[in-house]
Write an enzyme that holds these catalytic residues in place. Structure first.
Site, PDB file in Angstrom:
ATOM      1  N   ARG A  74      -0.283   8.344  -6.748  1.00  0.00           N
ATOM      2  CA  ARG A  74      -0.496   8.047  -5.333  1.00  0.00           C
ATOM      3  C   ARG A  74       0.397   6.912  -4.829  1.00  0.00           C
ATOM      4  O   ARG A  74       0.841   6.929  -3.679  1.00  0.00           O
ATOM      5  CB  ARG A  74      -1.972   7.705  -5.088  1.00  0.00           C
ATOM      6  CG  ARG A  74      -2.861   8.917  -4.939  1.00  0.00           C
ATOM      7  CD  ARG A  74      -4.275   8.522  -4.582  1.00  0.00           C
ATOM      8  NE  ARG A  74      -4.956   7.907  -5.716  1.00  0.00           N
ATOM      9  CZ  ARG A  74      -6.055   7.157  -5.612  1.00  0.00           C
ATOM     10  NH1 ARG A  74      -6.568   6.910  -4.422  1.00  0.00           N
ATOM     11  NH2 ARG A  74      -6.635   6.661  -6.685  1.00  0.00           N
ATOM     12  N   TYR A  78       2.662   6.746  -1.397  1.00  0.00           N
ATOM     13  CA  TYR A  78       2.503   5.724  -0.360  1.00  0.00           C
ATOM     14  C   TYR A  78       3.837   5.059  -0.025  1.00  0.00           C
ATOM     15  O   TYR A  78       4.119   4.759   1.143  1.00  0.00           O
ATOM     16  CB  TYR A  78       1.489   4.677  -0.813  1.00  0.00           C
ATOM     17  CG  TYR A  78       0.095   5.230  -1.033  1.00  0.00           C
ATOM     18  CD1 TYR A  78      -0.330   6.393  -0.382  1.00  0.00           C
ATOM     19  CD2 TYR A  78      -0.790   4.605  -1.904  1.00  0.00           C
ATOM     20  CE1 TYR A  78      -1.594   6.905  -0.592  1.00  0.00           C
ATOM     21  CE2 TYR A  78      -2.067   5.108  -2.112  1.00  0.00           C
ATOM     22  CZ  TYR A  78      -2.461   6.259  -1.461  1.00  0.00           C
ATOM     23  OH  TYR A  78      -3.721   6.762  -1.665  1.00  0.00           O
ATOM     24  N   TYR A 100      -6.568   7.494   8.986  1.00  0.00           N
ATOM     25  CA  TYR A 100      -7.996   7.602   9.285  1.00  0.00           C
ATOM     26  C   TYR A 100      -8.739   6.343   8.843  1.00  0.00           C
ATOM     27  O   TYR A 100      -8.306   5.612   7.968  1.00  0.00           O
ATOM     28  CB  TYR A 100      -8.604   8.853   8.655  1.00  0.00           C
ATOM     29  CG  TYR A 100      -8.634   8.890   7.146  1.00  0.00           C
ATOM     30  CD1 TYR A 100      -9.708   8.356   6.436  1.00  0.00           C
ATOM     31  CD2 TYR A 100      -7.609   9.495   6.428  1.00  0.00           C
ATOM     32  CE1 TYR A 100      -9.748   8.402   5.058  1.00  0.00           C
ATOM     33  CE2 TYR A 100      -7.639   9.551   5.048  1.00  0.00           C
ATOM     34  CZ  TYR A 100      -8.712   8.999   4.368  1.00  0.00           C
ATOM     35  OH  TYR A 100      -8.744   9.040   2.997  1.00  0.00           O
TER      36      TYR A 100
END
Length: 556
Positions: A74, A78, A100
């Site tokens: 991840r 990013y 979000y």
């Protein structure tokens, strides 16, 4: 990876949050940026928010979630998300990145992009959004301020071996992804977290598994469980990447220091603790923050309600509808904010319906001036529209060094305060000041208008409308007098107490008249122009009768 000279950095980066509950949580501020951005990048939790962004955006919209991959760590994703946004900024575009929840809570690419953008000389800022924690406060109805509150990411909690404080509320994020570094969340390591919770709170302490509803068709999850229940496979199977645990404080740990209570409040510990820190009550299906409904203290407060009167210092909403709408637009529209910062005068002049007082408040660009117009005591509200009147006790308006550079006029609308005795500008007077105007009636007690060194270069007139105050005895301009000044005018009747109009060196080249209306004040004893007298002066006019003791016009 790139950098650019700050001289040519026209691009900008704004990071915003879309909230959790689909479109319902998007702030008006974020929506305004969606509508004005050149390009929008987003990572959102539902397709409705995605559709709403695309519907309202004026430019292209790109989903950063496309950069995720099951076999990719991840962190690498990013970094790529941040770089994608930065590349658009470097191209000179006004970029909006939407994530979000809150864009600063568990969002790595937002912080990375902001940091790099600033280092490369671009404008960059973050806007707040509603986080899952905010959502939890509303759904579970507990107040994090009552017992104190600590929040941890589940994996970080285990890695750092942090001791949980059992006297306060604890929030543990991402319990469905303990030890997970890729996009696929799996919950095989939740048992390590359970071991930790049992160590601090015991197996029978109640916690809440919480997931906030996203779509209108969704249901909020708020399951009250024992910590020991978290070892059951059927329970753990319900955890996902959005799962959060709320761990309330232990009841027996929630105690006040009797000695400190006495020092702070001078009261018994029992009375204070019941008011400031009620004991949490737990039962499946009930709200988690039960309150004392009607004890002796609560009943006394309710009984006193019927005798309550509005305090004298309570302020109601004021300001014209035009002023209120101006401030609403200024709060919501990024483009208007930029225009106001660059040229407030032009924006204010283009706004119809503002009073002179409201214009002056906007041109000062100070929060206190805005509150002074919009929040008024009842005695200051002149009519149903909330237009303010100047306070009767006002005796002077003073600007200390330096006076605000953007101030271009001082205006008093009718009625001016009767007690006003002077308007004073201390050095340096603002360069943009172009007039000082008093509308009828000018305050009777006004005795002087003075400008300190240097007087504003753009000042073109000082005007007093009928009636000019009887107590006015001088209008004084310190060196240098503004080059743009073209008149000093007194409307009928000119004040009887006026004894001089004085201009210090050099007198403005543009001055073309000093005019006194009938009758000329009996006390006037001189009009003085220092060297050099202005070449453009074409008249000094006195209406009949001229005072006998005015022998002439001395030129120094």
């Amino acid at each position: 990876m790139s950098s650019a000279s700050s001289d040519s950095n026209t691009g900008s980066l704004t990071i915003a949050g879309s909230g959790i509950a689909s479109v319902r949580h998007m702030t008006l501020e974020t929506l305004a940026h969606v509508q004005e951005a050149d390009i929008v990048f987003y990572v959102v939790a539902d397709p409705v928010t995605e559709a709403y962004i695309k519907k309202n955006a004026r430019g292209p919209c790109k989903d950063l979630e496309v950069l995720f991959d099951k076999d990719k760590v991840r962190y690498d994703t990013y970094v790529q998300m941040a770089e994608t946004m930065l590349n658009a900024v470097r191209e000179g575009q006004k970029v909006l990145g939407i994530f979000y929840g809150h864009p600063g809570v568990f969002v790595s690419p937002s912080r990375r992009a902001l940091s790099i953008a600033r280092k490369e000389g671009y404008q960059a800022k973050m806007l707040p959004g509603i986080s899952s924690e905010d959502y939890m406060f509303a759904d579970l109805e507990f107040d994090p301020a009552v017992h104190g509150c600590c929040a941890y990411e589940a994996t970080q909690l285990l890695l750092r071996e942090v001791s949980l404080d059992t006297a306060m509320s604890n929030i543990i994020w991402q319990v469905g992804g303990v030890g997970v570094s890729k996009i696929d969340f799996e919950n095989s390591k939740v048992k390590l977290l359970v071991d930790r919770l049992e160590k601090d709170f015991g197996p029978d302490h109640h916690v809440v598994h919480y997931i906030g509803a996203v779509l209108p068709q969704s249901a909020t999850v708020q399951d009250v469980l024992k910590i020991s229940d978290l070892r059951k496979e059927e329970i753990v199977a319900q955890f996902n990447s959005c799962s959060t645990l709320y761990v309330p404080p232990l009841t027996h740990a929630n105690k006040f220091s009797g000695n400190m209570v006495k020092q702070l409040f001078g009261q018994d510990v029992t009375e204070v603790s019941s008011a400031l820190c009620p004991t949490p009550k737990w039962a499946a299906g009930s709200h988690l923050g039960d309150v004392v409904e009607y004890g002796p203290r609560e009943k006394a407060a309710v009984d006193a309600l019927v005798e309550h009167t509005v305090p004298a210092d309570y302020r109601v909403l004021g300001g014209s509808l035009a002023f209120q709408q101006f401030m609403i637009d200024l709060a919501l529209r990024p483009a208007i904010q930029a225009n106001y910062k660059e040229n407030p005068r032009a924006l204010v002049d283009a706004t119809k319906g503002l009073t002179t007082v409201e214009q002056a408040a906007l041109l000062l660009r100070q929060p206190g001036a805005v509150f002074g117009v919009m929040k008024l005591r009842a005695s200051e509200v002149a009519n149903e529209q909330g237009h303010p009147v100047a306070p009767a006790s006002l005796d002077h308006v003073a600007f200390t060094a330096p006076s605000p550079a953007s101030l271009d006029h001082v205006a008093f609308s009718a009625p001016n305060p009767a007690s006003l005795d002077h308007v004073a500008f201390i050095a340096p007077t603002p360069a943009s000041l172009d007039h000082v105007a008093f509308s009828a009636p000018t305050p009777a007690s006004l005795d002087h208008v003075s400008f300190g060194t240097p007087t504003s270069a753009s000042l073109d007139h000082v005007a007093f409308e009928a009636p000019v105050p009887a107590s006015l005895d001088h209008v004084a301009f310190a060196a240098p007098v503004p080059a743009s000044l073209d008149h000093v005018a007194f409307a009928a009747p000119t004040p009887a107490s006026l004894d001089h109009v004085a201009f210090a060196a050099p007198t403005p080249a543009s001055l073309d008249h000093v005019a006194f209306a009938v009758p000329v004040p009996a006390s006037l004893d001189h009009i003085a122009f220092s060297v050099p007298t202005p070449a453009s002066l074409d008249h000094v006019a006195f209406a009949v009768p001229v005072p006998d003791h005015v022998a002439g016009i001395p030129c120094m």
